[in-house]
Each structure stands twice: as structure tokens, then as C-alpha cells.
Design a protein around this motif. Structure first.
Motif, PDB file in Angstrom:
ATOM      1  N   CYS A  70     -21.219  17.363 -10.860  1.00  0.00           N
ATOM      2  CA  CYS A  70     -19.757  17.749 -10.535  1.00  0.00           C
ATOM      3  C   CYS A  70     -19.462  18.995 -11.500  1.00  0.00           C
ATOM      4  O   CYS A  70     -18.709  19.813 -10.762  1.00  0.00           O
ATOM      5  CB  CYS A  70     -18.700  16.545 -10.619  1.00  0.00           C
TER       6      CYS A  70
ATOM      7  N   ILE B  36     -10.220  20.503 -13.132  1.00  0.00           N
ATOM      8  CA  ILE B  36      -9.857  19.192 -12.610  1.00  0.00           C
ATOM      9  C   ILE B  36      -8.551  18.604 -13.592  1.00  0.00           C
ATOM     10  O   ILE B  36      -8.597  19.087 -14.490  1.00  0.00           O
ATOM     11  CB  ILE B  36     -11.019  17.954 -12.657  1.00  0.00           C
TER      12      ILE B  36
ATOM     13  N   ALA C  54      -8.285  12.902 -15.541  1.00  0.00           N
ATOM     14  CA  ALA C  54      -9.654  12.775 -15.174  1.00  0.00           C
ATOM     15  C   ALA C  54     -10.648  13.010 -15.967  1.00  0.00           C
ATOM     16  O   ALA C  54     -11.699  12.263 -16.095  1.00  0.00           O
ATOM     17  CB  ALA C  54      -9.924  13.418 -13.831  1.00  0.00           C
TER      18      ALA C  54
ATOM     19  N   THR D  23     -17.325   9.004 -10.798  1.00  0.00           N
ATOM     20  CA  THR D  23     -17.036  10.634 -10.566  1.00  0.00           C
ATOM     21  C   THR D  23     -17.332  11.186  -9.171  1.00  0.00           C
ATOM     22  O   THR D  23     -18.216  10.802  -8.551  1.00  0.00           O
ATOM     23  CB  THR D  23     -18.151  11.440 -11.555  1.00  0.00           C
TER      24      THR D  23
ATOM     25  N   GLY E 297     -12.593  15.156  -9.849  1.00  0.00           N
ATOM     26  CA  GLY E 297     -11.799  14.077 -10.502  1.00  0.00           C
ATOM     27  C   GLY E 297     -12.690  12.939 -10.698  1.00  0.00           C
ATOM     28  O   GLY E 297     -13.945  13.133 -10.476  1.00  0.00           O
TER      29      GLY E 297
ATOM     30  N   ARG F 160     -12.756   8.654  -9.281  1.00  0.00           N
ATOM     31  CA  ARG F 160     -12.299   7.965  -7.865  1.00  0.00           C
ATOM     32  C   ARG F 160     -11.150   6.934  -8.273  1.00  0.00           C
ATOM     33  O   ARG F 160     -10.243   6.875  -7.738  1.00  0.00           O
ATOM     34  CB  ARG F 160     -13.518   7.244  -7.488  1.00  0.00           C
TER      35      ARG F 160
ATOM     36  N   ASN G 289      -7.379  12.649  -9.419  1.00  0.00           N
ATOM     37  CA  ASN G 289      -8.378  13.403  -8.788  1.00  0.00           C
ATOM     38  C   ASN G 289      -7.463  14.430  -7.873  1.00  0.00           C
ATOM     39  O   ASN G 289      -6.285  14.285  -7.702  1.00  0.00           O
ATOM     40  CB  ASN G 289      -9.332  12.584  -7.890  1.00  0.00           C
TER      41      ASN G 289
END
Lengths: 388, 184
Positions: free
Chosen positions: A76, A87, A91, A151, A155, A157, A281
Motif C-alpha cells: 500500500c 492517507i 489510519a 490495510t 487507509g 478497513r 480510510n
């Protein structure tokens, strides 16, 4: 006395994963060691460039069942760097908490396995019992005991709810206390010291030359931690020491790991204190603009490096994964050389090997001649058939 | 009489050999977790055995990679008759998500016959324990009674699948996939 060569694996009681080790022994002493990996090669990197960015997230998670969160997080980070996305702050803190949770679970798992390898079964049982505490916390936060899928691009979950925080704090306090007890065992228990002290020695200089990373490197006196050297997420805001040991042996690696469990508990507590309110997120574009990025993070076994190249579509052109075990393997072979046969399992286990991580295809090219090539699907299948 | 004794012993204490066919370690640690104090599979007499020659149950994890294929067959052949195979994890069922990679052949049943499927990514320790117990139930009436008791206490739908249930499900899947393909 004549040298004797013997193979171990791929299926062997002492090995949890399929790999083939070859040892040359002179009586009880190991003279030479070699390794053949590739039994767990699952063509992940190639499959990544056939699926879209979101699907790859789940594929990268399954590179390894123990450091799964580190892989998704790293992936990510690379993709978000290409897309130029920042982000939400909450997060980032939650990602850090998950990262440290995973470190606790993995190091405890390793300590148990180390106990098993030296025949200290009660340590194995005790550690694994305590490990269930962190497993319960992980399950409470993410919904699963492994492969948390916490992840996501843009962000995390799930949010950490206030009622969870109390339970997490309780669990961390318990784990911290247990980790201190294990640190005490590792330094005072005669059974443990006899089997680990002076076993699997590899100097810091050799470690650096062979490209070792993580606790293996730190236990040889080299203070290198990506979290400190190249801070990512919010690691520059929390306080933690970079644990090193001058012992260079299995005992040193054990102490570094146990102390890192204590540190991870402290980092998590700091994160819970400093975490701001807000979104966890955000919307992430399906197509990622053209570009490439390298992301590096300090997973529990060492530095993980992801390289992602995008060509402007929703499918990445290339995903390259460099895992810590692959970097530590040359050092691990040095560790068993010159030791006794009976010390092979613990010396080898002391790098916390994970062959599902390590089984990436590596081809060495001569850079000076400018030689590089791309393999087609058919070539890959042919190579895979030839190697099996 | 001897046969009866052997059957009784097998039902009381099945020895399990763990074989990693290319797994990500997720299920492997859950198998070990199932043997730990919390779940304690050993209270049913289950013992983790290193050598396949001494084992009754082969517990496989992960999809079958091309590299490991021949070794899986060889290990399977080494297990003494009657042998049972438990495929742990969704990878062991179908090879997903690694299927269809160039080095992945699919589920374990593409290479050796499977007697019990324990899906999940990773499979939960309680599901693994339940799968082994259900397998024991076919050998030992007491284990069967325990399975019935567990089923009366909690919902066990989807925890484990027998080969016939798996075949049925795959058939249903194919039919629905066919219908989707026909619609589009």
C-alpha cells in the motif's frame, strides 16, 4: 577423516516448510552448508501483474501467513506513493498498531519455536499459550486470526473502537509482563543458555557483507532499524530504542526479539494515547498514474522492500518483493558452518526463516554488459518444469 | 482380534504428519496452535509425528506447487494403509488465490485423494480440531458421539467438508457459473 555429505528435506521432521539443505560434515562438525529453495514458489510476482491493484493487495498478503500485515502495508505504501495519496492520520496510527501487534505475535511464535528446537518444550507451550492473547486482540480488531486484511489502499478497513482500547491495553500489559519474564528466562535459565550461548555465531561485519537484515543484523551489534533510519507512518513521533546485542549468537538474537516484544507493547500504548480522531480510510482511485515507487518497512524479520511500477492502468506492470528471509539466508549458512550437527536446527531457526516469503525468483544479470531480459509466461512455465 | 485392536488404537491415537505443499505458513501455525494448551488436540490422542511412515493422517497445507508435486506423491505413498488426508486451508481445497500461476497446480486433491477439507484462510484451530475429530468419528464411535455433541452445541456449517459434500458444492458452483456465463 573423510567428509560426509547429507541432505535434509524437503520433507523433514525438523523443517516446518519444504526446503532442501545440504550439509558436509566432518564427524560432528559441519564443514559446509548449502540450500536449495523454491518448493514454495507460487508465482506471486507474475500473478500480481495480471490482476488489478486491489486484487494484488490480497495476493501480496498471502506471500506470508506470519508477516501478512507487513506485506500489505508495504504494498500500500508503494502504491500510495505512486498515486501521491496521503492517507488520513488516524489510519496511519492504526497501521502502526497493527504493525506492532504483528511483531509481538511473530516474535512470540519464534520464541516458542526456538524453545522447541532446543528441546525446551515447556517454554514452547507457555509462549504459545500467551500468544493466544495477542491472537485474540488481532481477531477482535480485524476479524481474523491470520491474514487480517486490515490495510487497504487509502487507509485501514476497520476503526479501533473505544471499548476495544481497554481490552487491548489489558492484553498488552499482560504480554509485556510475560515478555519480561521470558527475557529473565533467556538470561538466567541454564538449560537455555547452554543451548544458545556461543551457537550460530556470525560477526556484524559478515552480516553487513552478506546483506543480513532485522534482528539478525541487530544481534550482531549493527544498529539498523528502518523504523528509526527511514521513519515511515508516524514512527518519528513515538519513542523506542533500537535494540542491539554484541553477542552475535542465538542468545543475542533471542534477547533482541524478546526486548522488541516489550518495545512493541510500549509503542502500541503510545499509539493508543496519541491517536487522533477522524476517518480511517478514503476513496482510492482505481487507476494509478504512471510511475514507480520503492517502499521499505521494518517487518518483524527485517527489512521488506516492495517495488511497484504502474503504467497508468488499473493493473501494475511489475511488483517486486524482497523479503528479509532471502536476505538472511547467506548469513544463516555461515552460522551453521563450524558448529555441531545438533546445533543446526536452532542455529538455522535463529534467523526466523520463512520460506514462503523467500521463494522469489532471482536472476542475476551482469549490469555492466547492460544485459536484461523479460520472461514470457511460456518461458516461466518451461523454467518451472525444468527446475522441478 | 488383532484387527480390532489396531482399529481401536488408531481411533484412540491417530498420528498426524504435517506436510507443507507450498503454503504461506498461515495454516501451518494454526495447526501448531491447535496442538497448544488452548485447543489441545492432544487430548484426543492426536500426536504430531515427523515421519510419514509412522503417521495415519497426512495433514497438508497450501496449494500444490510444481516443485513439490512429486514429493507429495512420494510422502503419500510412504504413509501406511489405511491412510487419511486432511487438506487444511482454502489453498488446499482449490489453490486459490495462487491458482492459476505458472508454478501452481491447484488444490491438494489434484494430486492425491483427500478425505476431509478444512477451508479457511487461514483455517481456524477449532475448525482443524473439528475436522480431525470428524475423521476420527468414522473410526471410533466415542469420537463420533463427541462430534454429535459439538454439532448440537454450536453451528458447524461450513467448518469442514467431506469429499462428497465438496463434490456437490463444486457441481453447484459450476452450474451457477454456467448460468452466469449463459446470461452474459
Amino acid at each position: 577423516m573423510a567428509k560426509l555429505d547429507f541432505p535434509v528435506g524437503p520433507q523433514h521432521p525438523a523443517l516446518k516448510e519444504p526446503e532442501n539443505l545440504r550439509f558436509s560434515v566432518d564427524g560432528e562438525l559441519v564443514v559446509d552448508a548449502d540450500i536449495r529453495i523454491g518448493y514454495v514458489h507460487r508465482s506471486i510476482e507474475r500473478s500480481c501483474s495480471e490482476r488489478n491493484f486491489v486484487q494484488d493487495l490480497y495476493l501480496c498478503e498471502r506471500v506470508c501467513g506470519i508477516c501478512s500485515n507487513a506485506h500489505t502495508q508495504n504494498y500500500c505504501q508503494a502504491v500510495e506513493a505512486i498515486a501521491g495519496v496521503e492517507i488520513p492520520e488516524r489510519a496511519q496510527w492504526i497501521r502502526m498498531i497493527m504493525h506492532e501487534f504483528e511483531r509481538i505475535h511473530s516474535h512470540l511464535l519464534w520464541l516458542g519455536v526456538a524453545g522447541h528446537e532446543i528441546g525446551f518444550e515447556s517454554l514452547f507451550m507457555y509462549v504459545w499459550r500467551d500468544r493466544e492473547v495477542i491472537q485474540d486482540i488481532l481477531e477482535m480488531v480485524s476479524g481474523n486470526r491470520g491474514h487480517y486484511a486490515m490495510t487497504m489502499l487509502g487507509g485501514v478497513r476497520y476503526d479501533i473502537a473505544p471499548e476495544m482500547v481497554t481490552k487491548i491495553r489489558e492484553g498488552l500489559a499482560f504480554l509485556r509482563q510475560r515478555a519480561e519474564y521470558y527475557a529473565d528466562i533467556a538470561t538466567s535459565e541454564q538449560t537455555f543458555l547452554e543451548r544458545t550461548s556461543g551457537v550460530g555465531v556470525v560477526s556484524g561485519e559478515t552480516c553487513v557483507q552478506l546483506g543480513a537484515v532485522g534482528p539478525v543484523l541487530r544481534a550482531s551489534g549493527v544498529a539498523f532499524d528502518v523504523r528509526r533510519t527511514f521513519p515511515y507512518l508516524q514512527y518519528d513521533k513515538v519513542e523506542f530504542p533500537v535494540r542491539t546485542s554484541e553477542l552475535c549468537d542465538v542468545l543475542g538474537r533471542t534477547l533482541v526479539r524478546v526486548q522488541e516484544v516489550i518495545d512493541a507493547c510500549d509503542i502500541c500504548t503510545q499509539c493508543l494515547d496519541m491517536m487522533p480522531e477522524g476517518d480511517v480510510n478514503m476513496r482510492f482511485p482505481r487507476k494509478v498514474p504512471e510511475g514507480e515507487a520503492v517502499a521499505r518497512i521494518e517487518a518483524q524479520r527485517g527489512e521488506v522492500i516492495y517495488y511497484v511500477r504502474s503504467n497508468g492502468t488499473d493493473v501494475p506492470e511489475r511488483v517486486k518483493i524482497r523479503t528479509p528471509t532471502l536476505a538472511n539466508l547467506p548469513a544463516s549458512l555461515e552460522m551453521v558452518k563450524g558448529g555441531y550437527i545438533a546445533d543446526i536446527p536452532i542455529a538455522f531457526a535463529s534467523i526466523d526463516p520463512c520460506f514462503s516469503c523467500a521463494d522469489r525468483m532471482v536472476e542475476l544479470n551482469d549490469v555492466s554488459s547492460g544485459d536484461s531480459r523479460t520472461m514470457t509466461w511460456a518461458e516461466l512455465v518451461k523454467l518451472s518444469r525444468r527446475k522441478s | 482380534m488383532l484387527n480390532g485392536l489396531v482399529k481401536w488404537a488408531r481411533g484412540k491415537s491417530p498420528w498426524v504428519c504435517h506436510l507443507n505443499c507450498g503454503s504461506c505458513n498461515g495454516c501451518d501455525i494454526e495447526i501448531v496452535a491447535a496442538l497448544m494448551p488452548r485447543f489441545d488436540l492432544e487430548r484426543f490422542g492426536v500426536l504430531l509425528e515427523g515421519s510419514p511412515r509412522h503417521a495415519d493422517v497426512l495433514m497438508t497445507t497450501g496449494p500444490v506447487t510444481r516443485q513439490i508435486r512429486d514429493r507429495v506423491i512420494r510422502v503419500y505413498d510412504q504413509v501406511a494403509e489405511p491412510k487419511f488426508v486432511v487438506a487444511v486451508g482454502t489453498c488446499g481445497v482449490s489453490g486459490a488465490p495462487f491458482y492459476p500461476g505458472y508454478n501452481v497446480l491447484g488444490g491438494v486433491d489434484s494430486v492425491i485423494p483427500v478425505d476431509m477439507y478444512v477451508p479457511g484462510c487461514p483455517a481456524r484451530p477449532d475448525a482443524i480440531a473439528y475436522g480431525v475429530l470428524k475423521l476420527l468419528g468414522t473410526l471410533d464411535p466415542k469420537a463420533d458421539a463427541l462430534v454429535k455433541e459439538i454439532e448440537s452445541r454450536r453451528d458447524t456449517t461450513g467448518l469442514v467438508y467431506t469429499p462428497s459434500e465438496m463434490a456437490e458444492m463444486r457441481q453447484a458452483n459450476e452450474t451457477s457459473l454456467g448460468q452466469t456465463a449463459a446470461r452474459s
